[in-house]
Write a protein that holds these residues in place. Structure first.
Motif, PDB file in Angstrom:
ATOM      1  N   UNK A 139      -5.225  12.886   1.991  1.00  0.00           N
ATOM      2  CA  UNK A 139      -3.846  13.165   1.574  1.00  0.00           C
ATOM      3  C   UNK A 139      -3.873  14.009   0.299  1.00  0.00           C
ATOM      4  N   UNK A 140      -3.084  15.085   0.258  1.00  0.00           N
ATOM      5  CA  UNK A 140      -3.081  15.937  -0.937  1.00  0.00           C
ATOM      6  C   UNK A 140      -2.502  15.218  -2.157  1.00  0.00           C
ATOM      7  N   UNK A 141      -2.983  15.590  -3.328  1.00  0.00           N
ATOM      8  CA  UNK A 141      -2.453  15.021  -4.567  1.00  0.00           C
ATOM      9  C   UNK A 141      -0.992  15.415  -4.738  1.00  0.00           C
ATOM     10  N   UNK A 142      -0.266  14.552  -5.416  1.00  0.00           N
ATOM     11  CA  UNK A 142       1.150  14.723  -5.719  1.00  0.00           C
ATOM     12  C   UNK A 142       1.998  14.925  -4.461  1.00  0.00           C
ATOM     13  N   UNK A 143       1.578  14.298  -3.390  1.00  0.00           N
ATOM     14  CA  UNK A 143       2.332  14.310  -2.152  1.00  0.00           C
ATOM     15  C   UNK A 143       3.721  13.727  -2.416  1.00  0.00           C
ATOM     16  N   UNK A 144       4.759  14.334  -1.863  1.00  0.00           N
ATOM     17  CA  UNK A 144       6.117  13.833  -2.103  1.00  0.00           C
ATOM     18  C   UNK A 144       6.811  13.391  -0.817  1.00  0.00           C
ATOM     19  N   UNK A 145       6.076  13.350   0.284  1.00  0.00           N
ATOM     20  CA  UNK A 145       6.648  12.875   1.536  1.00  0.00           C
ATOM     21  C   UNK A 145       5.844  11.670   2.013  1.00  0.00           C
ATOM     22  N   UNK A 146       6.511  10.736   2.663  1.00  0.00           N
ATOM     23  CA  UNK A 146       5.841   9.532   3.138  1.00  0.00           C
ATOM     24  C   UNK A 146       4.777   9.891   4.165  1.00  0.00           C
ATOM     25  N   UNK A 147       3.580   9.362   3.952  1.00  0.00           N
ATOM     26  CA  UNK A 147       2.475   9.504   4.900  1.00  0.00           C
ATOM     27  C   UNK A 147       2.197   8.112   5.452  1.00  0.00           C
ATOM     28  N   UNK A 150      -2.520   9.922  -8.385  1.00  0.00           N
ATOM     29  CA  UNK A 150      -1.880  11.162  -7.945  1.00  0.00           C
ATOM     30  C   UNK A 150      -1.666  11.227  -6.432  1.00  0.00           C
ATOM     31  N   UNK A 151      -1.704  10.074  -5.748  1.00  0.00           N
ATOM     32  CA  UNK A 151      -1.476  10.040  -4.302  1.00  0.00           C
ATOM     33  C   UNK A 151      -0.394   9.012  -3.958  1.00  0.00           C
ATOM     34  N   UNK A 152       0.861   9.304  -4.326  1.00  0.00           N
ATOM     35  CA  UNK A 152       1.961   8.383  -3.999  1.00  0.00           C
ATOM     36  C   UNK A 152       2.441   8.569  -2.565  1.00  0.00           C
ATOM     37  N   UNK A 153       3.415   7.797  -2.186  1.00  0.00           N
ATOM     38  CA  UNK A 153       4.130   7.930  -0.902  1.00  0.00           C
ATOM     39  C   UNK A 153       3.232   7.646   0.296  1.00  0.00           C
ATOM     40  N   UNK A 154       2.510   6.538   0.234  1.00  0.00           N
ATOM     41  CA  UNK A 154       1.629   6.144   1.332  1.00  0.00           C
ATOM     42  C   UNK A 154       2.108   4.803   1.893  1.00  0.00           C
ATOM     43  N   UNK A 155       2.203   4.740   3.211  1.00  0.00           N
ATOM     44  CA  UNK A 155       2.560   3.511   3.916  1.00  0.00           C
ATOM     45  C   UNK A 155       1.367   3.125   4.783  1.00  0.00           C
ATOM     46  N   UNK A 156       0.649   2.068   4.367  1.00  0.00           N
ATOM     47  CA  UNK A 156      -0.489   1.546   5.128  1.00  0.00           C
ATOM     48  C   UNK A 156       0.031   0.480   6.083  1.00  0.00           C
ATOM     49  N   UNK A 157      -0.236   0.634   7.376  1.00  0.00           N
ATOM     50  CA  UNK A 157       0.228  -0.351   8.332  1.00  0.00           C
ATOM     51  C   UNK A 157      -0.903  -0.767   9.257  1.00  0.00           C
ATOM     52  N   UNK A 158      -1.279  -2.031   9.141  1.00  0.00           N
ATOM     53  CA  UNK A 158      -2.300  -2.585  10.013  1.00  0.00           C
ATOM     54  C   UNK A 158      -1.689  -3.072  11.316  1.00  0.00           C
ATOM     55  N   UNK A 159      -2.541  -3.535  12.215  1.00  0.00           N
ATOM     56  CA  UNK A 159      -2.089  -4.030  13.518  1.00  0.00           C
ATOM     57  C   UNK A 159      -1.640  -5.487  13.442  1.00  0.00           C
ATOM     58  N   UNK A 160      -1.636  -6.061  12.261  1.00  0.00           N
ATOM     59  CA  UNK A 160      -1.237  -7.459  12.053  1.00  0.00           C
ATOM     60  C   UNK A 160      -2.202  -8.125  11.101  1.00  0.00           C
ATOM     61  N   UNK A 161      -1.689  -9.022  10.282  1.00  0.00           N
ATOM     62  CA  UNK A 161      -2.528  -9.645   9.249  1.00  0.00           C
ATOM     63  C   UNK A 161      -3.652 -10.500   9.827  1.00  0.00           C
TER      64      UNK A 161
END
Length: 138
Positions: free
Chosen positions: A59-67, A85-96
């Motif tokens: 992911x590029x630094x200073x990203x301003x869109x949700x990844x 410098x890598x904001x806007x990240x949504x990590x989603x697993x397949x379940x806890x």
């Protein structure tokens, strides 16, 4: 107030303003509740990456869109760090119960955490973060 006190006050005020202006959180943009792109992490090689950290690194630094980083089921044995410098990240697993990130450092918390996130605007869902237990025989 004498000149020296006024000068110190003005200097502190300017430094505080500069600090506050540089610490604003990135406003993550999205297109009608959708992320800008989705990255798939799958240990079997059926995704874009086989490790969570390599997906974050892409992911590029200073990203301003949700990844959206979609993490397939599995036990990921790695230390994951999201740099400031890598904001806007949504990590989603397949379940806890089916997706875990595990690491076994036993050093200082600041350098050995399984998961460290420095920027604002990070979301994690459906993932268990664990510290691997060591078998020291104590």
């Amino acid at each position: 107030m004498n000149f020296h006190s006024l000068f110190i006050f003005a200097l502190v005020f300017l430094l505080l303003q500069a600090f506050l202006n540089s610490c604003k959180a990135v406003d993550c943009q999205s297109n009608q509740s959708k992320s800008a792109r989705t990255i798939v992490v799958d240990q079997s090689g059926h995704g874009h990456f086989t490790s969570v950290q390599s997906a974050i690194d892409s992911i590029p630094e200073m990203n301003s869109q949700w990844i959206h980083i979609q993490i397939s089921s599995g036990k990921y044995s790695e230390k994951v760090t999201i740099p400031v410098k890598k904001p806007c990240i949504f990590l989603e697993g397949a379940g806890s119960k089916s997706t875990s990130i595990e690491w076994g450092d036993h050093q200082l918390t600041s350098s050995s955490a399984t998961f460290t996130s420095y920027p604002d605007n990070i979301v994690a869902k459906g993932i268990t973060f664990k510290v691997k237990s060591s078998k020291l025989g104590i």
